[in-house]
Design a protein around this motif. Structure first.
Motif, PDB file in Angstrom:
ATOM      1  N   HIS A   1      56.359  41.521  57.948  1.00  0.00           N
ATOM      2  CA  HIS A   1      56.565  42.960  58.128  1.00  0.00           C
ATOM      3  C   HIS A   1      57.029  43.278  59.551  1.00  0.00           C
ATOM      4  O   HIS A   1      57.850  44.173  59.757  1.00  0.00           O
ATOM      5  N   LEU A   2      56.496  42.557  60.539  1.00  0.00           N
ATOM      6  CA  LEU A   2      56.847  42.843  61.934  1.00  0.00           C
ATOM      7  C   LEU A   2      58.312  42.538  62.220  1.00  0.00           C
ATOM      8  O   LEU A   2      58.939  43.216  63.039  1.00  0.00           O
ATOM      9  N   VAL A   3      58.866  41.514  61.563  1.00  0.00           N
ATOM     10  CA  VAL A   3      60.271  41.152  61.804  1.00  0.00           C
ATOM     11  C   VAL A   3      61.187  41.680  60.708  1.00  0.00           C
ATOM     12  O   VAL A   3      62.391  41.430  60.743  1.00  0.00           O
ATOM     13  N   GLY A   4      60.628  42.383  59.714  1.00  0.00           N
ATOM     14  CA  GLY A   4      61.456  42.964  58.657  1.00  0.00           C
ATOM     15  C   GLY A   4      62.039  41.946  57.709  1.00  0.00           C
ATOM     16  O   GLY A   4      63.182  42.073  57.272  1.00  0.00           O
ATOM     17  N   GLN A   5      61.254  40.917  57.354  1.00  0.00           N
ATOM     18  CA  GLN A   5      61.784  39.863  56.498  1.00  0.00           C
ATOM     19  C   GLN A   5      60.912  39.611  55.268  1.00  0.00           C
ATOM     20  O   GLN A   5      60.927  38.538  54.713  1.00  0.00           O
ATOM     21  N   GLY A   6      60.145  40.576  54.857  1.00  0.00           N
ATOM     22  CA  GLY A   6      59.292  40.359  53.688  1.00  0.00           C
ATOM     23  C   GLY A   6      57.960  39.767  54.086  1.00  0.00           C
ATOM     24  O   GLY A   6      57.845  39.031  55.069  1.00  0.00           O
ATOM     25  N   ALA A   7      56.936  40.075  53.319  1.00  0.00           N
ATOM     26  CA  ALA A   7      55.579  39.697  53.673  1.00  0.00           C
ATOM     27  C   ALA A   7      55.367  38.198  53.551  1.00  0.00           C
ATOM     28  O   ALA A   7      55.928  37.540  52.682  1.00  0.00           O
ATOM     29  N   ALA A   8      54.529  37.668  54.466  1.00  0.00           N
ATOM     30  CA  ALA A   8      54.099  36.272  54.365  1.00  0.00           C
ATOM     31  C   ALA A   8      53.043  36.169  53.274  1.00  0.00           C
ATOM     32  O   ALA A   8      52.097  36.948  53.227  1.00  0.00           O
ATOM     33  N   LYS A   9      53.208  35.178  52.375  1.00  0.00           N
ATOM     34  CA  LYS A   9      52.293  35.018  51.246  1.00  0.00           C
ATOM     35  C   LYS A   9      51.582  33.681  51.247  1.00  0.00           C
ATOM     36  O   LYS A   9      50.567  33.524  50.585  1.00  0.00           O
ATOM     37  N   ALA A  10      52.113  32.687  51.976  1.00  0.00           N
ATOM     38  CA  ALA A  10      51.501  31.355  52.048  1.00  0.00           C
ATOM     39  C   ALA A  10      51.238  30.796  50.655  1.00  0.00           C
ATOM     40  O   ALA A  10      50.139  30.349  50.339  1.00  0.00           O
ATOM     41  N   GLU A  11      52.277  30.828  49.797  1.00  0.00           N
ATOM     42  CA  GLU A  11      52.102  30.338  48.430  1.00  0.00           C
ATOM     43  C   GLU A  11      51.858  28.830  48.433  1.00  0.00           C
ATOM     44  O   GLU A  11      52.442  28.091  49.213  1.00  0.00           O
ATOM     45  N   GLY A  12      51.000  28.396  47.517  1.00  0.00           N
ATOM     46  CA  GLY A  12      50.690  26.978  47.401  1.00  0.00           C
ATOM     47  C   GLY A  12      49.691  26.473  48.413  1.00  0.00           C
ATOM     48  O   GLY A  12      49.356  25.292  48.414  1.00  0.00           O
TER      49      GLY A  12
ATOM     50  N   GLY B   1      46.533  41.176  77.293  1.00  0.00           N
ATOM     51  CA  GLY B   1      45.873  42.326  77.883  1.00  0.00           C
ATOM     52  C   GLY B   1      44.730  42.790  76.993  1.00  0.00           C
ATOM     53  O   GLY B   1      43.853  42.020  76.607  1.00  0.00           O
ATOM     54  N   ASP B   2      44.723  44.080  76.649  1.00  0.00           N
ATOM     55  CA  ASP B   2      43.698  44.608  75.753  1.00  0.00           C
ATOM     56  C   ASP B   2      44.129  44.544  74.293  1.00  0.00           C
ATOM     57  O   ASP B   2      43.415  45.036  73.416  1.00  0.00           O
ATOM     58  N   LEU B   3      45.297  43.954  74.004  1.00  0.00           N
ATOM     59  CA  LEU B   3      45.796  43.854  72.634  1.00  0.00           C
ATOM     60  C   LEU B   3      45.247  42.606  71.961  1.00  0.00           C
ATOM     61  O   LEU B   3      45.292  41.508  72.521  1.00  0.00           O
ATOM     62  N   ARG B   4      44.736  42.762  70.740  1.00  0.00           N
ATOM     63  CA  ARG B   4      44.295  41.654  69.913  1.00  0.00           C
ATOM     64  C   ARG B   4      44.970  41.789  68.557  1.00  0.00           C
ATOM     65  O   ARG B   4      45.013  42.888  67.987  1.00  0.00           O
ATOM     66  N   ALA B   5      45.486  40.691  68.035  1.00  0.00           N
ATOM     67  CA  ALA B   5      46.179  40.742  66.744  1.00  0.00           C
ATOM     68  C   ALA B   5      46.089  39.383  66.077  1.00  0.00           C
ATOM     69  O   ALA B   5      46.264  38.339  66.733  1.00  0.00           O
TER      70      ALA B   5
ATOM     71  N   ILE C   1      62.949  32.774  69.287  1.00  0.00           N
ATOM     72  CA  ILE C   1      61.633  32.756  69.924  1.00  0.00           C
ATOM     73  C   ILE C   1      61.085  34.176  69.921  1.00  0.00           C
ATOM     74  O   ILE C   1      61.722  35.096  70.447  1.00  0.00           O
ATOM     75  N   LEU C   2      59.929  34.352  69.315  1.00  0.00           N
ATOM     76  CA  LEU C   2      59.309  35.667  69.200  1.00  0.00           C
ATOM     77  C   LEU C   2      58.108  35.766  70.127  1.00  0.00           C
ATOM     78  O   LEU C   2      57.372  34.795  70.315  1.00  0.00           O
ATOM     79  N   ASP C   3      57.921  36.934  70.697  1.00  0.00           N
ATOM     80  CA  ASP C   3      56.693  37.259  71.401  1.00  0.00           C
ATOM     81  C   ASP C   3      55.979  38.291  70.552  1.00  0.00           C
ATOM     82  O   ASP C   3      56.450  39.422  70.394  1.00  0.00           O
ATOM     83  N   ALA C   4      54.866  37.889  69.944  1.00  0.00           N
ATOM     84  CA  ALA C   4      54.233  38.723  68.920  1.00  0.00           C
ATOM     85  C   ALA C   4      53.654  40.007  69.496  1.00  0.00           C
ATOM     86  O   ALA C   4      53.594  41.024  68.794  1.00  0.00           O
ATOM     87  N   ALA C   5      53.211  39.999  70.752  1.00  0.00           N
ATOM     88  CA  ALA C   5      52.568  41.194  71.311  1.00  0.00           C
ATOM     89  C   ALA C   5      53.503  42.410  71.321  1.00  0.00           C
ATOM     90  O   ALA C   5      53.117  43.492  70.860  1.00  0.00           O
ATOM     91  N   PRO C   6      54.755  42.308  71.833  1.00  0.00           N
ATOM     92  CA  PRO C   6      55.644  43.475  71.751  1.00  0.00           C
ATOM     93  C   PRO C   6      55.950  43.898  70.317  1.00  0.00           C
ATOM     94  O   PRO C   6      56.130  45.096  70.049  1.00  0.00           O
ATOM     95  N   LEU C   7      55.997  42.946  69.383  1.00  0.00           N
ATOM     96  CA  LEU C   7      56.237  43.312  67.984  1.00  0.00           C
ATOM     97  C   LEU C   7      55.086  44.159  67.442  1.00  0.00           C
ATOM     98  O   LEU C   7      55.306  45.163  66.747  1.00  0.00           O
ATOM     99  N   VAL C   8      53.864  43.772  67.769  1.00  0.00           N
ATOM    100  CA  VAL C   8      52.709  44.549  67.311  1.00  0.00           C
ATOM    101  C   VAL C   8      52.690  45.918  67.978  1.00  0.00           C
ATOM    102  O   VAL C   8      52.398  46.937  67.329  1.00  0.00           O
TER     103      VAL C   8
ATOM    104  N   ARG D   1      55.239  47.653  69.038  1.00  0.00           N
ATOM    105  CA  ARG D   1      56.261  48.493  68.425  1.00  0.00           C
ATOM    106  C   ARG D   1      55.811  48.966  67.047  1.00  0.00           C
ATOM    107  O   ARG D   1      56.057  50.119  66.662  1.00  0.00           O
ATOM    108  N   HIS D   2      55.132  48.092  66.294  1.00  0.00           N
ATOM    109  CA  HIS D   2      54.639  48.480  64.971  1.00  0.00           C
ATOM    110  C   HIS D   2      53.597  49.591  65.086  1.00  0.00           C
ATOM    111  O   HIS D   2      53.575  50.523  64.271  1.00  0.00           O
ATOM    112  N   LEU D   3      52.745  49.498  66.116  1.00  0.00           N
ATOM    113  CA  LEU D   3      51.734  50.537  66.304  1.00  0.00           C
ATOM    114  C   LEU D   3      52.350  51.843  66.787  1.00  0.00           C
ATOM    115  O   LEU D   3      51.888  52.924  66.428  1.00  0.00           O
TER     116      LEU D   3
END
Length: 656
Positions: free
Chosen positions: A433-444, A456-460, A502-509, A511-513
């Motif tokens: 969802h954060l990268v706009g590519q469909g939800a991760a499902k971890a099938e199998g 910082g104070d961000l946890r995800a 290469i993704l930095d997850a903190a800015p993605l979160v 932006r989502h918030l």
């Protein structure tokens, strides 16, 4: 004269020449050539001109240093490719070892058969045998027995060659490890050469603040903390001008005049504080002041005048504060050198975004404002965790990941609020969802992998389909158009030559918030076509490769196993849509595997196609009794195989 010139060229002061007189010069007593040198007397002179402990410095052009860092990165990429090829070579060696074991077993059985023939011939010819010859002598051996002995010798030679190849592979592995260590030291050294201390720009910032305070007739003191920290030269150079503007902004808009500060119960001298610290893979710059804070009434008024905000619209304070980042936005009443031109905060924000960072604004009326800039620590080499979403791989810097967790599918599907780790709660997010590519499902997989991000104070806790492992990466620039997107740290090239973002997850979160998606405005989910998975189980490497290539050519996803035991291990990880199964295999043959699958509720509905050289009716009937759907003989025809595959999967074959 020559001696005097050489001495002065070396910087040695000579005593003044004596005055010229007519008296003859006194004879100079010369020391013999063989006289020993007084090292104790010479040591002070040497230490005087060559101080011990003084480090020489060399000025290197920035473009040359960048090229060296880039070349070191290319070396790391080539090393990764060599390691990948060595891994493939080791896999081929393991397959050769299994094939060699199978060949030795077959030769052993052939020897038993030939020995049985010798014994049978001896019994038949016992009566008429010449007593002068032993039945095991050479003239009693047939051509078949001689060939079996020759085959045994050839198999022994192959085993010897295999041992030589194993030794060479171990030597190559050792050399690659040494090269990896030297390459890492080289990269670390070049990275340290790229790093500059932040305190190098402190005098410049003090001068800017002093000039701004003089122009506005305000009393200001500038305080620093963490200036001993180092930043990438490119990042520091590009952030110097934005920092200068933030300081001018604090003077022009934030701090009050001495008279106003006395009236508010504050000291006449205002304070601007610049702090630098490291958080994960980010360098955090904070510029704060103890002024009046942002004038939200003036911001709202100017936004309504420019049409950025509808009159009477209700906005949270954070959204209202971020309006100052709009191009051409200014709350100053008159234009001066410090304020009113509408050029400044938008330029700062764009520069931070192009570096892959973020800008946060915090303001408390009457107490001051704080601008927090989060920037990447370096733009060259780092460690990264490789993850997968669907068919796409991403890399996440290790410094931004505090741990790896797992959560059950039931809790994840039920929308569990958070994941508890190390005494803290990490809210759940989906990287798809954060990268706009469909939800991760971890099938199998039995559980959903989670990347635990802390900044910082961000946890995800970010859910992914699969965690592929940790690797050293070389960060490549992606251009200003893509680098300005929050969360994109850069790109890297893997050992097989593919490009991974290469993704930095903190800015993605963040932006989502900051931009929550409204359910009513969400686009309809388009169901994507899933590629069927076919498992090929055969002890022959050639058959596995040939069958896999045939299926991949028809756009099927393929996984392979050497025997029934390995197939059951892979079935626990992921259930295929179809099985292609051989009968004669070590450890567990095809009949046993098919029986085990039909007895398991998880696998009993998987169609099975037997492909074997046993084409007799007895073998065929036994397979059908177990529940096998199709039975093909070796060698098979590609058209016949694909027709059965399409029929069992219920896929209409499209003719091109």
């Amino acid at each position: 004269m020559v001696a005097e010139f050489n001495a002065r060229a070396r910087g040695i002061e000579l005593p003044d020449a004596p005055a010229t007189t007519d008296a003859p010069a006194a004879p100079v007593e010369l020391a013999p050539l063989s006289a020993p040198i007084d090292t104790e007397a010479a040591a002070p002179v040497e230490e005087e001109f060559f101080p011990v402990g003084q480090q020489e410095q060399v000025r290197v052009r920035a473009d040359l240093l960048d090229r060296l860092v880039n070349n070191a990165g290319e070396v790391a990429i080539y090393r990764a490719r060599l390691e990948q090829q060595l891994g493939a070579f080791r896999g081929a060696m393991a397959e050769l070892d299994r094939t060699n074991i199978r060949m030795h077993d077959q030769l052993r059985r052939l020897d038993l058969e030939t020995e049985a023939q010798i014994v049978a011939r001896y019994q038949r010819e016992h009566d008429k045998q010449d007593p002068t010859f032993d039945p095991l002598e050479l003239d009693r051996f047939s051509t078949l027995q001689q060939l079996s002995r020759a085959l045994a010798e050839s198999a022994a030679d192959i085993s010897g060659l295999q041992g030589v190849l194993d030794d060479l592979a171990r030597q190559y592995d050792s050399l690659l490890q040494q090269q990896s260590r030297v390459s890492s030291e080289l990269q670390d050294g070049l990275m340290r050469a790229r790093m500059l201390p932040f305190e190098g720009i402190v005098p410049r910032l003090r001068r800017v603040l002093r000039q701004a305070a003089t122009e506005t007739h305000k009393q200001v003191s500038l305080q620093f903390s963490g200036t001993h920290g180092e930043m990438d030269r490119n990042v520091l150079d590009r952030m110097t001008a934005p920092l200068e503007h933030l300081l001018r902004n604090s003077i022009a808009h934030g701090l009050e005049t001495p008279k106003e500060r006395r009236k508010a119960g504050k000291p006449e001298e205002g304070t601007v504080h610049v702090a630098l610290r490291r958080e994960g893979s980010e360098m955090v710059l904070e510029v704060s002041d103890d002024g009046a804070g942002l004038n939200r009434d003036a911001i709202r008024k100017r936004a309504e005048q420019r049409g950025l905000l509808q009159p009477g619209a209700v906005l949270p304070d954070t959204a209202l504060d971020r309006l100052i980042l709009e191009p051409g936005f200014s709350t100053a009443d008159k234009v001066s050198q410090l304020a009113g031109r509408g050029v400044g905060m938008d330029v700062v924000y764009n520069e931070v975004r192009q570096l892959g960072g973020s800008l946060e604004i915090s303001s408390v009326p009457g107490k001051g404002a704080t601008f927090t800039l989060r920037l990447p620590q370096t733009l060259a080499v780092s460690q990264a965790v490789f993850v997968q979403i669907g068919e796409t791989q991403f890399a996440v810097p290790v410094a931004a990941v505090s741990g790896i967790g797992r959560i059950s599918h039931a809790r994840f599907s039920a929308g569990a609020g958070s994941y508890h780790y190390a005494g803290e709660d990490y809210p759940l997010y989906n990287l798809g969802h954060l990268v706009g590519q469909g939800a991760a499902k971890a099938e199998g997989q039995p559980q959903v992998p989670l990347l635990l991000v802390r900044s910082g104070d961000l946890r995800a806790a970010v859910a992914v389909d699969q965690v592929l492992g940790n690797r050293e990466i070389v960060v490549k620039p992606v251009g200003p158009q893509i680098a300005s997107i929050p969360g994109i740290y850069g790109a890297t090239i893997t050992g097989d030559g593919s490009v991974v973002v290469i993704l930095d997850a903190a800015p993605l979160v963040r932006r989502h918030l900051a931009q929550p998606q409204e359910p009513a405005q969400q686009a309809p989910v388009v169901e994507q076509r899933r590629v069927p998975l076919v498992m090929v189980v055969d002890d022959s490497l050639t058959m596995r490769k040939v069958t896999s290539r045939v299926l991949e050519r028809h756009n099927f996803e393929v996984t392979a196993a050497r025997d029934g035991v390995e197939a059951l291990e892979k079935l626990d990880e992921r259930v295929p849509d179809l099985m292609l199964l051989d009968i004669e295999m070590p450890r567990m043959d095809g009949y046993e595997l098919a029986t085990a699958m039909k007895a398991d509720p998880r696998f009993k509905d998987v169609p099975i196609v037997m492909i074997t050289s046993r084409t007799g009716d007895k073998h065929r009937q036994r397979a059908f009794d177990i529940g096998v759907q199709r039975y093909l003989g070796k060698p098979y025809q590609e058209l016949d195989l694909m027709r059965n595959v399409y029929d069992l999967l219920g896929i209409a074959r499209v003719r091109e």
